[in-house]
Design a protein around this motif. Structure first.
Motif, PDB file in Angstrom:
ATOM      1  N   SER A 278       0.836  -1.207   0.000  1.00 41.78           N
ATOM      2  CA  SER A 278       0.000   0.000   0.000  1.00 41.78           C
ATOM      3  C   SER A 278       0.872   1.259   0.000  1.00 41.78           C
ATOM      4  O   SER A 278       0.525   2.262  -0.631  1.00 41.78           O
ATOM      5  CB  SER A 278      -0.929   0.012   1.217  1.00 41.78           C
ATOM      6  OG  SER A 278      -1.839  -1.059   1.146  1.00 41.78           O
TER       7      SER A 278
ATOM      8  N   ASP B  10      -5.488  -1.999  -4.937  1.00 38.56           N
ATOM      9  CA  ASP B  10      -4.873  -2.408  -3.672  1.00 38.56           C
ATOM     10  C   ASP B  10      -5.720  -3.491  -3.007  1.00 38.56           C
ATOM     11  O   ASP B  10      -6.694  -3.191  -2.326  1.00 38.56           O
ATOM     12  CB  ASP B  10      -4.742  -1.188  -2.748  1.00 38.56           C
ATOM     13  CG  ASP B  10      -3.841  -1.481  -1.551  1.00 38.56           C
ATOM     14  OD1 ASP B  10      -3.483  -2.659  -1.353  1.00 38.56           O
ATOM     15  OD2 ASP B  10      -3.510  -0.519  -0.826  1.00 38.56           O
ATOM     16  N   GLU B  11      -5.355  -4.751  -3.210  1.00 38.25           N
ATOM     17  CA  GLU B  11      -6.056  -5.908  -2.648  1.00 38.25           C
ATOM     18  C   GLU B  11      -7.575  -5.763  -2.759  1.00 38.25           C
ATOM     19  O   GLU B  11      -8.285  -5.927  -1.768  1.00 38.25           O
ATOM     20  CB  GLU B  11      -5.677  -6.106  -1.177  1.00 38.25           C
ATOM     21  CG  GLU B  11      -4.179  -6.118  -0.966  1.00 38.25           C
ATOM     22  CD  GLU B  11      -3.706  -7.137   0.051  1.00 38.25           C
ATOM     23  OE1 GLU B  11      -4.269  -8.258   0.069  1.00 38.25           O
ATOM     24  OE2 GLU B  11      -2.782  -6.827   0.807  1.00 38.25           O
TER      25      GLU B  11
HETATM   26 MG    MG Z   1      -1.969  -2.857   2.165  1.00 38.27          MG
END
Ligand code: MG
Ligand code: ADP
Length: 238
Positions: A51, A180-181
């Motif tokens: 991140s 992001d995921e």
């Molecule tokens: Mg993360």
């Protein structure tokens, strides 16, 4: 159209980053490149700096050292306001959660980037207008626009919310999508369907994609896969 090639989506070199002047170094990356239109999967364990890296590429965080060129723009040379404008105009960002504005209906959420950026409004206009482009993207991503257009995001399932967030990231043809995921809350089948659709839409829009996750089993959906530990020297020292 000129014959000149599009600038790479990302050229990053000699980047180091720590949270705060006395913080430990989280990222120390010699080089990372993503070509125009390329879809990269970046795997990394929880806490490995995924991140943080996306924050640097989005210009939300600033590196202590190094060069970060995004779609031909030298990010560290821009002040905070210009980085914000650049992000709104040129990037689509999909986060793990907290993607959508809960008080806005789906349609307004998806078309939001066109209100923040004249460039994206113009690109959506060229495709028939922001609303029509939003509806097209929602249905491409497997949602029924008529059914969800006026709903608030709190009325949607997590899987539906992620598709709405993807439509918002893609609207107005940004050159680079950062994810992001975005699939960690989805079950296996929904996750695979979501990634296939996201990937296809990036290809159709000629957008590059940087998708980070701790789940290495997703790697096959992408042009290239990389483990953050292979390129982040801060981790060897940790
Ligand atoms: Mg993360
Ligand atoms: P990942 O996304 O791979 O799980 P992160 O980039 O969120 O990893 O975090 C990398 C490291 O930076 C972790 O050790 C985390 O605790 C630390 N970190 C993340 N955000 C902050 C912050 N705002 N302030 C200080 N440390 C942070």
């Amino acid at each position: 159209m000129t014959g000149s090639p599009l600038p790479p989506a990302l050229r990053l070199s000699g980047v180091t980053f720590a949270y705060g002047p006395n913080g430990k170094t989280i990222l120390d990356i010699d080089a990372l490149s993503v070509e125009s239109g390329e879809r990269l999967f970046l795997k990394g364990a929880s806490g490995s700096g995924k991140s943080t890296l996306l924050g640097l590429i989005a210009g939300i965080l600033t590196a202590q050292t190094g060069e970060i060129e995004v779609l031909g723009e030298n990010l560290p040379a821009l002040n905070a306001a210009r980085r914000d404008a650049f992000r709104a105009a040129r990037l689509g960002v999909i986060f793990q959660m907290f993607n959508l504005l809960p008080y806005l209906p789906v349609g307004a959420n998806v078309t939001l980037p066109c209100r923040f950026s004249a460039r994206r409004a113009k690109a959506a206009d060229a495709a028939g207008g922001a609303d029509s482009e939003a509806r097209r993207l929602l249905s491409r991503l497997g949602l029924d626009p008529a059914e969800i257009w006026s709903k608030r995001s709190t009325e949607l399932s997590v899987g539906q919310q992620q598709r709405v967030a993807a439509a918002r990231a893609l609207i107005g043809r940004p050159g680079l999508i950062l994810a992001d995921e975005p699939t960690s809350a989805l079950d296996f089948d929904t996750r695979n369907a979501f990634i296939s659709l996201l990937s296809e839409e990036c290809e159709a829009a000629n957008a590059a994609l940087i998708f980070v996750s701790h789940d290495g089993s997703l790697a096959d959906h992408f042009d290239r896969a990389l483990d953050l530990s292979e390129i982040n020297r801060a981790m060897e020292r940790a």
